[in-house]
Design a protein around this motif. Structure first.
Motif, PDB file in Angstrom:
ATOM      1  N   ILE A 287      61.944  42.520  41.133  1.00 24.51           N
ATOM      2  CA  ILE A 287      62.554  42.682  42.451  1.00 24.51           C
ATOM      3  C   ILE A 287      64.056  42.864  42.327  1.00 24.51           C
ATOM      4  O   ILE A 287      64.642  43.751  42.964  1.00 24.51           O
ATOM      5  CB  ILE A 287      62.217  41.485  43.366  1.00 24.51           C
TER       6      ILE A 287
ATOM      7  N   ARG B 221      65.822  46.366  43.507  1.00 22.51           N
ATOM      8  CA  ARG B 221      66.823  46.262  44.575  1.00 22.51           C
ATOM      9  C   ARG B 221      68.167  46.786  44.100  1.00 22.51           C
ATOM     10  O   ARG B 221      68.852  47.510  44.826  1.00 22.51           O
ATOM     11  CB  ARG B 221      66.958  44.815  45.046  1.00 22.51           C
TER      12      ARG B 221
ATOM     13  N   ASN C 251      63.624  49.656  45.935  1.00 19.16           N
ATOM     14  CA  ASN C 251      62.724  48.710  46.598  1.00 19.16           C
ATOM     15  C   ASN C 251      62.074  49.275  47.863  1.00 19.16           C
ATOM     16  O   ASN C 251      60.956  48.919  48.195  1.00 19.16           O
ATOM     17  CB  ASN C 251      63.426  47.389  46.894  1.00 19.16           C
TER      18      ASN C 251
ATOM     19  N   GLU D 279      58.545  47.489  46.815  1.00 21.78           N
ATOM     20  CA  GLU D 279      58.633  46.080  47.178  1.00 21.78           C
ATOM     21  C   GLU D 279      57.820  45.889  48.444  1.00 21.78           C
ATOM     22  O   GLU D 279      57.922  46.684  49.380  1.00 21.78           O
ATOM     23  CB  GLU D 279      60.078  45.666  47.437  1.00 21.78           C
TER      24      GLU D 279
ATOM     25  N   GLY E 263      56.574  43.124  43.694  1.00 20.21           N
ATOM     26  CA  GLY E 263      57.334  44.293  43.275  1.00 20.21           C
ATOM     27  C   GLY E 263      56.720  44.972  42.071  1.00 20.21           C
ATOM     28  O   GLY E 263      55.977  44.359  41.297  1.00 20.21           O
TER      29      GLY E 263
ATOM     30  N   THR F  46      57.936  48.348  39.226  1.00 16.91           N
ATOM     31  CA  THR F  46      58.949  49.330  38.842  1.00 16.91           C
ATOM     32  C   THR F  46      58.394  50.742  39.033  1.00 16.91           C
ATOM     33  O   THR F  46      57.173  50.937  39.021  1.00 16.91           O
ATOM     34  CB  THR F  46      59.372  49.142  37.373  1.00 16.91           C
TER      35      THR F  46
ATOM     36  N   SER G  51      54.339  52.119  38.804  1.00 16.18           N
ATOM     37  CA  SER G  51      53.866  52.057  40.188  1.00 16.18           C
ATOM     38  C   SER G  51      52.508  52.723  40.417  1.00 16.18           C
ATOM     39  O   SER G  51      52.009  52.730  41.529  1.00 16.18           O
ATOM     40  CB  SER G  51      54.902  52.681  41.126  1.00 16.18           C
TER      41      SER G  51
END
Length: 80
Positions: free
Chosen positions: A16, A20, A25, A50, A61, A63, A67
């Motif tokens: 996270i 961010r 995110n 996120e 979360g 990356t 994903s």
């Protein structure tokens, strides 16, 4: 500061913090992921890198490089 797809994250908080910091995110996932909340067992659709469980507020979360699969999604804590 970007280490490509080789970054190894031990915790959801690290993921996270990284997404961010990089501004990812709020980026949408190419394919929504079905998440089973580790805190309350609610199943929900993760749409961005996120996401927050709609029932208990647990933050999850992933990356960008990982994903594509829910197996790489990690929890960071309630309302993290």
């Amino acid at each position: 500061m970007h280490d490509g797809c080789s970054g190894a994250y031990e915790s959801g908080k690290q993921i996270i913090d990284k997404i961010r910091m990089m501004g990812f995110n709020t980026s949408p996932l190419a394919v929504f992921l079905e998440i089973n909340c580790t805190n309350c067992a609610t199943i929900f659709q993760m749409e961005n890198m996120e996401a927050k469980c709609p029932s208990c507020g647990m933050v999850f979360g992933v990356t960008p490089c990982h994903s594509h699969s829910a197996q790489f999604v990690k929890s960071a804590g309630v309302n993290y």
